[in-house]
Design a protein around this motif. Structure first.
Motif, PDB file in Angstrom:
ATOM      1  N   HIS A 199      -2.709  86.205  13.313  1.00  0.00           N
ATOM      2  CA  HIS A 199      -2.922  87.623  12.999  1.00  0.00           C
ATOM      3  C   HIS A 199      -2.923  88.462  14.279  1.00  0.00           C
TER       4      HIS A 199
ATOM      5  N   ASP B  54      -8.864  78.239  10.189  1.00  0.00           N
ATOM      6  CA  ASP B  54      -9.314  79.631  10.278  1.00  0.00           C
ATOM      7  C   ASP B  54      -9.066  80.192  11.678  1.00  0.00           C
TER       8      ASP B  54
ATOM      9  N   VAL C 218     -17.084  81.072  16.087  1.00  0.00           N
ATOM     10  CA  VAL C 218     -16.772  79.987  15.164  1.00  0.00           C
ATOM     11  C   VAL C 218     -16.890  78.627  15.854  1.00  0.00           C
TER      12      VAL C 218
ATOM     13  N   ARG D 217       2.663  80.807   9.410  1.00  0.00           N
ATOM     14  CA  ARG D 217       1.473  81.138   8.627  1.00  0.00           C
ATOM     15  C   ARG D 217       1.524  80.490   7.249  1.00  0.00           C
TER      16      ARG D 217
ATOM     17  N   THR E  72     -13.021  71.524   9.990  1.00  0.00           N
ATOM     18  CA  THR E  72     -12.662  72.399   8.863  1.00  0.00           C
ATOM     19  C   THR E  72     -12.388  73.828   9.297  1.00  0.00           C
ATOM     20  N   LYS E  73     -12.921  74.229  10.434  1.00  0.00           N
ATOM     21  CA  LYS E  73     -12.748  75.612  10.875  1.00  0.00           C
ATOM     22  C   LYS E  73     -11.465  75.806  11.679  1.00  0.00           C
TER      23      LYS E  73
ATOM     24  N   HIS F 275      -5.404  80.928  12.019  1.00  0.00           N
ATOM     25  CA  HIS F 275      -5.086  82.164  11.294  1.00  0.00           C
ATOM     26  C   HIS F 275      -5.408  83.385  12.138  1.00  0.00           C
ATOM     27  N   LEU F 276      -6.552  83.365  12.800  1.00  0.00           N
ATOM     28  CA  LEU F 276      -6.944  84.483  13.655  1.00  0.00           C
ATOM     29  C   LEU F 276      -5.922  84.704  14.767  1.00  0.00           C
TER      30      LEU F 276
END
Length: 337
Positions: A300, A293, A331, A236, A289-290, A296-297
């Motif tokens: 998590h 993210d 997304v 992370r 760019t996504k 990260h999901l």
């Protein structure tokens, strides 16, 4: 102990057990009541129905194997079931069930399952996500120690098919310092723990030796899970400072793959996260760019699954993975895993 919500089935089991000469046993109508009784009396064997109110047989098995207040995580668990679906059977084995007993129950089948669980015990496997009887048809190689390190893929070091003619010569030794080895999984032989209580190989009663070993088992599991967390934290941190999402997706996949392999059989929820990561990695654009993210999901979600691993109710874990899949679809439209 018998845990069964159907009164008629309890009466049948009561008669069968008494016909086998077993006179002292407790009866409970649901899993929650059964675990309370287990904490009080530490029975030798648990015969549990699969589907019960409040706490199911699967959840009860997980409590017996993993709860800090379980008096005997090595207790044989015989699951009553009418299920023949392969996925449901694998789910029960992943929970730590020792054997299955199909309904309607016969005296011969009940006697065979009890004899097998008591007299022909299997070694127990400890990994990050699993603690229960070894499901393979092999035991420790002659001359091996009672606790052996396993590879990340779950293949035991020094394992060989069980030789014909009875019990392996390598079993029956007290657990050694091997539990302190830096490995992903370990073998625990219940036979010497049972012998310390003057019991048959499969019946481990609370004793000074068993309490000491099981305390070490719990500590080792915490250590293994902690190592997973540490690796995720490193990944992370890389997510925050890296511009190469494809490489980081590969690292996350490797981490999840290790967790899957340490179980021996893929946990369905971990499998879904692994599949989602693979799909995202294969379809994302390097400059998207996504992408970070999305990763990260996933990181998590893996952390949440680690947090919820000891919970008997799988609904929170199911919700966590479903939220991940919904977020990925939102997304990255058209890229559902």
């Amino acid at each position: 102990m018998v845990a069964e919500d159907d009164r008629g089935t309890r009466m049948v089991l009561r008669g069968l057990l008494r016909s086998l000469g077993i006179q002292e046993f407790a009866e409970c109508a649901n899993g929650a009541e059964a675990f309370i009784q287990i904490q009080r009396s530490a029975p030798d064997v648990l015969i549990s129905d699969w589907e019960m109110p409040e706490v199911s047989g699967i959840a009860l098995t997980k409590l017996v194997r993993n709860h800090p207040d379980s008096p005997n995580p090595l207790m044989p668990v015989i699951m009553l079931t009418s299920h023949s679906n392969h996925q449901l059977v694998e789910r029960a084995r992943d929970a730590g069930v020792t054997a299955f007993l199909a309904k309607p129950v016969s005296r011969k089948a009940l006697a065979a399952r009890l004899e097998s669980a008591i007299q022909r015990s299997r070694c127990y496997v400890l990994t990050r996500r699993f603690f229960g009887p070894d499901r393979r048809r092999a035991q420790a190689a002659p001359g091996g120690s009672a606790i052996k390190g396993l590879s990340a893929a779950g293949v035991p070091q020094g394992y060989a098919p069980k030789p014909a003619g009875g019990r392996d010569e390598g079993r029956g030794q007290p657990p050694s310092h091997d539990l302190e080895l830096d490995a992903d999984a370990f073998m625990i032989d219940p036979a010497p723990l049972a012998a310390a209580s003057g019991m048959p190989p499969g019946l481990v009663r609370p004793s000074a030796l068993s309490r000491k070993v099981l305390a070490r088992v719990r500590a080792k599991r915490i250590e293994l899970i902690s190592s997973d967390r540490s690796r995720l934290e490193v990944i992370r941190e890389g997510l925050l400072g890296s511009d190469n999402p494809e490489r980081l997706a590969g690292l996350l996949i490797d981490t999840v793959d290790q967790i899957r392999q340490s179980v021996g059989l893929s946990h369905p929820l971990v499998q879904r996260v692994w599949g989602s990561l693979s799909a995202v990695r294969d379809r994302m654009e390097p400059t998207e760019t996504k992408a970070l993210d999305i990763l990260h999901l996933h990181a998590h979600t893996i952390e949440r699954l680690l947090d919820l691993a000891s919970q008997p109710d799988r609904r929170l874990a199911e919700t966590t993975v479903a939220e991940l899949e919904a977020a990925v679809a939102k997304v990255l439209p058209g890229r559902r895993a």
